[in-house]
Structures are given as structure tokens and as C-alpha cells.
Enzyme design. Structure first.
Site, PDB file in Angstrom:
ATOM      1  N   GLY A 286      24.109   1.067  -6.315  1.00  0.00           N
ATOM      2  CA  GLY A 286      23.865   0.216  -5.153  1.00  0.00           C
ATOM      3  C   GLY A 286      24.757  -0.997  -5.052  1.00  0.00           C
ATOM      4  O   GLY A 286      24.614  -1.802  -4.126  1.00  0.00           O
TER       5      GLY A 286
ATOM      6  N   ARG B  75      29.203   4.087  -4.279  1.00  0.00           N
ATOM      7  CA  ARG B  75      29.945   3.410  -3.214  1.00  0.00           C
ATOM      8  C   ARG B  75      30.911   2.348  -3.735  1.00  0.00           C
ATOM      9  O   ARG B  75      32.024   2.220  -3.212  1.00  0.00           O
ATOM     10  CB  ARG B  75      28.920   2.750  -2.290  1.00  0.00           C
ATOM     11  CG  ARG B  75      29.466   1.961  -1.157  1.00  0.00           C
ATOM     12  CD  ARG B  75      28.350   1.094  -0.540  1.00  0.00           C
ATOM     13  NE  ARG B  75      27.058   1.751  -0.518  1.00  0.00           N
ATOM     14  CZ  ARG B  75      26.595   2.456   0.519  1.00  0.00           C
ATOM     15  NH1 ARG B  75      27.305   2.567   1.609  1.00  0.00           N
ATOM     16  NH2 ARG B  75      25.401   3.023   0.471  1.00  0.00           N
TER      17      ARG B  75
ATOM     18  N   ARG C 202      28.177   8.493   8.892  1.00  0.00           N
ATOM     19  CA  ARG C 202      27.489   7.221   8.625  1.00  0.00           C
ATOM     20  C   ARG C 202      27.195   6.393   9.884  1.00  0.00           C
ATOM     21  O   ARG C 202      26.108   5.838   9.994  1.00  0.00           O
ATOM     22  CB  ARG C 202      28.275   6.376   7.612  1.00  0.00           C
ATOM     23  CG  ARG C 202      28.311   6.985   6.206  1.00  0.00           C
ATOM     24  CD  ARG C 202      28.906   6.026   5.175  1.00  0.00           C
ATOM     25  NE  ARG C 202      28.019   4.927   4.883  1.00  0.00           N
ATOM     26  CZ  ARG C 202      28.112   3.721   5.375  1.00  0.00           C
ATOM     27  NH1 ARG C 202      29.102   3.414   6.199  1.00  0.00           N
ATOM     28  NH2 ARG C 202      27.253   2.791   5.085  1.00  0.00           N
TER      29      ARG C 202
ATOM     30  N   TYR D 151      23.142   6.008   9.921  1.00  0.00           N
ATOM     31  CA  TYR D 151      22.500   4.721   9.667  1.00  0.00           C
ATOM     32  C   TYR D 151      23.329   3.526  10.116  1.00  0.00           C
ATOM     33  O   TYR D 151      23.500   2.557   9.368  1.00  0.00           O
ATOM     34  CB  TYR D 151      22.009   4.534   8.216  1.00  0.00           C
ATOM     35  CG  TYR D 151      22.657   5.315   7.107  1.00  0.00           C
ATOM     36  CD1 TYR D 151      21.872   6.153   6.317  1.00  0.00           C
ATOM     37  CD2 TYR D 151      24.016   5.208   6.813  1.00  0.00           C
ATOM     38  CE1 TYR D 151      22.426   6.861   5.270  1.00  0.00           C
ATOM     39  CE2 TYR D 151      24.575   5.918   5.775  1.00  0.00           C
ATOM     40  CZ  TYR D 151      23.772   6.738   5.002  1.00  0.00           C
ATOM     41  OH  TYR D 151      24.314   7.438   3.958  1.00  0.00           O
TER      42      TYR D 151
ATOM     43  N   CYS E  18      29.569  17.630  20.673  1.00  0.00           N
ATOM     44  CA  CYS E  18      28.673  17.551  21.823  1.00  0.00           C
ATOM     45  C   CYS E  18      27.343  16.911  21.450  1.00  0.00           C
ATOM     46  O   CYS E  18      26.316  17.585  21.335  1.00  0.00           O
ATOM     47  CB  CYS E  18      28.472  18.932  22.416  1.00  0.00           C
ATOM     48  SG  CYS E  18      30.032  19.614  22.961  1.00  0.00           S
ATOM     49  N   GLU E  19      27.347  15.614  21.230  1.00  0.00           N
ATOM     50  CA  GLU E  19      26.159  14.808  20.918  1.00  0.00           C
ATOM     51  C   GLU E  19      26.488  13.388  21.340  1.00  0.00           C
ATOM     52  O   GLU E  19      27.590  12.907  21.060  1.00  0.00           O
ATOM     53  CB  GLU E  19      25.894  14.767  19.399  1.00  0.00           C
ATOM     54  CG  GLU E  19      25.590  16.066  18.726  1.00  0.00           C
ATOM     55  CD  GLU E  19      24.111  16.428  18.770  1.00  0.00           C
ATOM     56  OE1 GLU E  19      23.285  15.561  19.138  1.00  0.00           O
ATOM     57  OE2 GLU E  19      23.803  17.583  18.453  1.00  0.00           O
TER      58      GLU E  19
ATOM     59  N   TYR F 281      30.343   8.640   0.885  1.00  0.00           N
ATOM     60  CA  TYR F 281      29.455   9.229   1.885  1.00  0.00           C
ATOM     61  C   TYR F 281      30.224   9.584   3.159  1.00  0.00           C
ATOM     62  O   TYR F 281      29.715   9.477   4.267  1.00  0.00           O
ATOM     63  CB  TYR F 281      28.255   8.301   2.162  1.00  0.00           C
ATOM     64  CG  TYR F 281      27.570   7.892   0.872  1.00  0.00           C
ATOM     65  CD1 TYR F 281      26.815   8.822   0.162  1.00  0.00           C
ATOM     66  CD2 TYR F 281      27.742   6.617   0.328  1.00  0.00           C
ATOM     67  CE1 TYR F 281      26.227   8.485  -1.048  1.00  0.00           C
ATOM     68  CE2 TYR F 281      27.155   6.271  -0.888  1.00  0.00           C
ATOM     69  CZ  TYR F 281      26.399   7.208  -1.571  1.00  0.00           C
ATOM     70  OH  TYR F 281      25.833   6.868  -2.769  1.00  0.00           O
TER      71      TYR F 281
HETATM   72  C1  LIG Z   1      22.602   7.180  -4.339  1.00  0.00           C
HETATM   73  C2  LIG Z   1      22.220   6.761  -5.700  1.00  0.00           C
HETATM   74  C3  LIG Z   1      23.100   5.983  -6.459  1.00  0.00           C
HETATM   75  C4  LIG Z   1      24.404   5.461  -5.942  1.00  0.00           C
HETATM   76  O1  LIG Z   1      24.275   4.521  -4.921  1.00  0.00           O
HETATM   77  P1  LIG Z   1      25.577   3.708  -4.474  1.00  0.00           P
HETATM   78  O2  LIG Z   1      25.130   2.775  -3.415  1.00  0.00           O
HETATM   79  O3  LIG Z   1      26.563   4.686  -3.973  1.00  0.00           O
HETATM   80  O4  LIG Z   1      26.065   2.977  -5.676  1.00  0.00           O
HETATM   81  C5  LIG Z   1      22.732   5.687  -7.758  1.00  0.00           C
HETATM   82  N1  LIG Z   1      21.566   6.120  -8.277  1.00  0.00           N
HETATM   83  C6  LIG Z   1      20.690   6.862  -7.575  1.00  0.00           C
HETATM   84  C7  LIG Z   1      19.436   7.308  -8.209  1.00  0.00           C
HETATM   85  C8  LIG Z   1      20.986   7.206  -6.259  1.00  0.00           C
HETATM   86  O5  LIG Z   1      20.120   7.930  -5.552  1.00  0.00           O
END
Ligand SMILES: *Cc1c(COP(=O)(O)O)cnc(C)c1O
Length: 428
Positions: free
Chosen positions: A243, A281, A317, A321, A347-348, A376
Site C-alpha cells: 500500500g 504499486r 483504473r 476507481y 463501446c461503453e 494495475y
Molecule cells: C494488493 C495487495 C498488496 C499490494 O498493494 P500495493 O498498493 O500495490 O502496494 C499487498 N498485500 C496485499 C494482501 C494485497 O492485497
């Protein structure tokens, strides 16, 4: 935003990936086209690795963000493991030579076959998302006569303040087990055979821009580890998920891994656990772009549409979202800026790469770079509208490697068949 766009830079108004002119790649390989900077991938990985020097650490690259074999190999070559979420990802990781002792397996619905394959490979850890799943893993491990290393995934109930589809650490998501029933769940799992209950896991969302949210979640995990150890659980690994944020827009903020490590290290060191991180990411996001060609301009009374050859099936993406991707011409030809919708041929109405966005004016035939598309992007691409998926190019200095070919029409129908009777005349 210098460190975020490393790997892609403008020289005299022309975009380069490392030392390769992006315009040349577009002309040579056609569009839409994904381009990755090998150097950027490696550098981002090393930023995290360096930030945690001195702390026992496994960086399990979240391969769901970009799972091309060459990318996985590049990561593994520099010591990365993999965070996998399916048997297919396990297959890819092993093909690319990822060390199984650095593979962690997440996901709320692992099948017996997937569990079995992961046990055969000898992975580091299963991130278990429910007690029911622990029962399944125990059963498969018992059949094989091995012990399965497991962590229970915890919802620390902190708000990562991301999009509702990507926040995962609050109560009420499908992921993990709430903190207040965690001990109970661990006790229930203790009774199951062939489990090595050795870890705790949390992944609170993506991207997480609040370093305080991370710290709060980690404090709760460390308390949990203390409580579990007091109950004689042998907790040796702390998996703190991924994350880590990147910059999609110029006016966003993203903390550096050094700042993150400064908060995380002291808490983890107190536990003596080996730390596992699952960044996706952060490593892949800004290390790739999607290139697309302006097919037509359509000026209406209310709006200007820039119709491009890249679409939601190539990069979902924005539609899925509200993902924001900076868009800029591959060659800067004009000083004029205009507010447009950048849309694809699918076509959306949801098929857009940007809406009401001010960009540099681009004419028919010119190429646009869609930035921050390394994570992603291709990984979520589909064949919707029977569009062959794009090629992927890896640039290394002044060298380019096609790491995935453009799909053909034959690829689109592979595995399909028409039952004989459908060729008979139905009126006979
Ligand atoms: C998607 C996910 C990640 C990676 O998330 P990023 O934002 O790409 O770093 C890590 N651990 C779990 C369990 C995930 O589902």
C-alpha cells in the site's frame, strides 16, 4: 516529483524512457503499448531495501500489480520475493525463479489445489483470511504430512482513507479478521493439526497516504504479538502488507520509504520478528507508461473529445476507481492547452482515460503518454470488445526488449470451439 518520474523524462520536448526515444518505440511497435523502465523498477525496490538496512526483511513484491515474467525476474534477481494471490501467480513466480522461501500467499478464497501447490513449492507463509480457511489449509497439509506456516490477517480497524474499493483494514471489509476477535481466532486455529502458526499479517489499503495510519496499525499488531506470545504462540514473522503510495498528480504527497522505515523499524525491532513487506504499486506504478495514438478529435458544442486507440480494456483504473493518470504528448509540439475528455474506442460510456482534463493540445496521429500505468495497468487488461492485448516493452539503458508480444486475432479465440450441430441448418 523528481524521484517518482525517474525512468521517464523529457529532453528538448521529447519523451525518453531511460535512453530510448518513446516516439521511436511507438512507431516501431504500434500503439497501444506499455513501456517499462527496468532501472525504475530496480531503484524503487532498492529504496525500500535500503531504508530497512539492518532489519531482517523480506520484500515480497505484490505481483498482482504487474506480473510480467521479465519484471518478476528483474525483481527476483535483486532479491525480491513475491506476494501471490492465486495458483496462477505461484506458477508465474516459480517460472521467473522467485525463491519460494520468499513467497507469501494472500487472498480470501484459496482452493485446495492452490494450497497443495503452494505447500509443494515450500512457500514462506500463507496469509489466512478466515478460520474456515485455516481448516482447509490444515486438512491439505495433513494429507501431505507437512506443516503449513500461517499468519492470520488482522483488520487493525484504522482508516487508510483510500478509495472505498481499495481500503481493506477497516471493519466490514471481506478481508481478514477483526482485531477484537483475533485472539479467539488464533486459539481456535491452535487446535488444528499441521499448522505452524508463526505470524501476524495486516494490509490496510492501497495507496495509504497517511503514515500515521500505518504507525497506528503497526502498534496494534505489536500489542497483539505481545498478547499472543503471552499465550505461548511462537510468533516469528510480522507481515505488514503493502500500500505504499506513489504520486499520480503533481499536487499529491507521498512519503519516502526512509520516513516509513523510521516509524516502522523501532516497533518491529522490539518484537524481534522478521519483517515482511508486500509493496506492489510503489515499485511498479511509476515505472511504466501506456502509450496511445490520437485517432480523431471530435469537437462538440459542449466538449472536445480526444479519441485514442488505448481503451478501458488496456487500462481500467479510471473507469474502475476514478484512477487519475497524467496524460502528456510524447512529443511536445504545442504550447496550447485545452480541456478535453480522452476516450477510447470501446463501446461503453465508462471507456475514458481522463475526463474534463486540461492537457497539452494534441493533433490526430500524435502519440500521448499515459503515466503511472506500471501498476494495475496491463495486469488488469482484458480482451473486452475482442481487442488483442497490448505488447509490453522493457527498456534497459539504450536497449529495448519485447517482454510480451501483441496478441493476435488467433490468440483471441484460443480454446474456443463451435459444436458440430451449430453448423447444421436449423430448418431441416
Ligand atoms: C494488493 C495487495 C498488496 C499490494 O498493494 P500495493 O498498493 O500495490 O502496494 C499487498 N498485500 C496485499 C494482501 C494485497 O492485497
Amino acid at each position: 516529483m523528481t524521484h517518482d518520474t525517474d525512468g521517464f523524462s523529457y529532453r528538448d520536448g521529447e519523451l525518453y524512457c531511460e535512453d530510448v526515444r518513446v516516439q521511436d518505440l511507438c512507431e516501431q511497435h504500434g500503439t497501444p503499448l506499455y513501456i517499462y523502465s527496468h532501472d525504475a523498477f530496480v531503484r524503487r525496490f532498492k529504496e525500500i531495501d535500503d531504508a530497512f538496512k539492518g532489519t531482517p526483511l523480506v520484500i515480497a513484491y505484490a505481483m498482482k500489480s504487474n506480473s510480467n515474467l521479465a519484471i518478476l525476474r528483474a525483481m527476483a534477481r535483486h532479491g525480491a520475493g513475491a506476494d501471490i494471490v492465486s495458483g496462477g501467480e505461484l506458477f508465474r513466480a516459480l517460472k521467473a525463479g522467485v525463491d519460494p522461501k520468499k513467497i507469501v500467499f494472500a487472498g480470501v478464497g484459496k482452493s485446495d489445489d492452490e494450497i497443495s501447490d503452494a505447500l509443494d513449492a515450500g512457500i514462506l507463509l500463507f496469509n489466512v483470511e478466515s478460520v474456515a480457511e485455516a481448516h482447509a489449509i490444515s486438512r491439505v497439509a495433513q494429507r501431505k504430512g507437512v506443516d503449513a506456516p500461517i499468519a492470520l490477517r488482522i483488520n487493525p480497524d484504522v482508516d487508510a482513507k483510500t478509495h472505498q474499493y481499495t481500503t481493506t483494514g477497516k471493519k466490514g471489509t471481506k478481508f481478514g479478521v477483526d482485531l477484537d476477535v483475533a485472539i479467539e481466532a488464533y486459539e481456535e486455529m491452535r487446535g488444528l493439526p499441521n499448522l505452524d502458526i508463526c505470524a501476524v499479517h495486516a494490509h490496510i489499503g492501497s495507496p495509504v497516504r497517511s503514515i500515521d495510519a500505518y504507525e497506528e496499525a503497526l502498534k496494534r499488531l505489536v500489542d497483539l504479538i505481545d498478547n499472543l506470545r503471552a499465550l505461548n504462540f511462537d510468533i516469528r514473522l510480522l507481515n505488514f502488507g503493502g500500500g505504499l503510495p506513489i504520486l499520480y498528480k503533481d499536487d499529491e504527497t507521498a512519503f519516502h520509504p526512509d520516513e516509513y522505515a523510521a516509524r516502522v523499524k523501532p516497533l518491529v525491532q522490539r518484537t524481534g520478528c522478521v519483517l515482511i513487506l508486500e509493496p506492489g504499486r510503489f515499485i511498479s506504478g511509476n515505472s511504466g507508461i501506456l502509450c496511445t495514438r490520437v485517432m480523431f478529435r471530435k469537437e462538440t458544442d459542449h466538449k472536445t473529445f480526444v479519441i485514442v486507440d488505448g481503451a478501458m480494456n488496456d487500462l481500467i483504473r479510471p473507469a474502475l476507481y476514478d484512477g487519475y493518470h497524467r496524460i502528456h504528448p510524447v512529443i511536445e509540439k504545442s504550447d496550447e492547452r485545452e480541456t478535453v475528455d480522452v476516450v477510447g474506442p470501446v463501446c461503453e460510456s465508462g471507456d475514458f482515460l481522463a475526463k474534463g482534463r486540461e492537457i497539452m493540445r494534441a493533433e490526430q496521429g500524435e502519440y500521448l503518454a499515459v503515466f503511472s500505468a506500471g501498476a494495475y495497468g496491463f495486469a488488469m487488461a482484458s480482451n473486452y470488445n475482442s481487442r488483442p492485448r497490448t505488447p509490453e516493452i522493457m527498456v534497459v539503458g539504450d536497449a529495448t526488449h519485447v517482454i510480451r508480444e501483441r496478441e493476435s486475432y488467433e490468440d483471441l479465440i484460443r480454446g474456443e470451439s463451435i459444436p458440430d450441430f451449430l453448423w447444421n441448418d436449423p430448418s431441416k
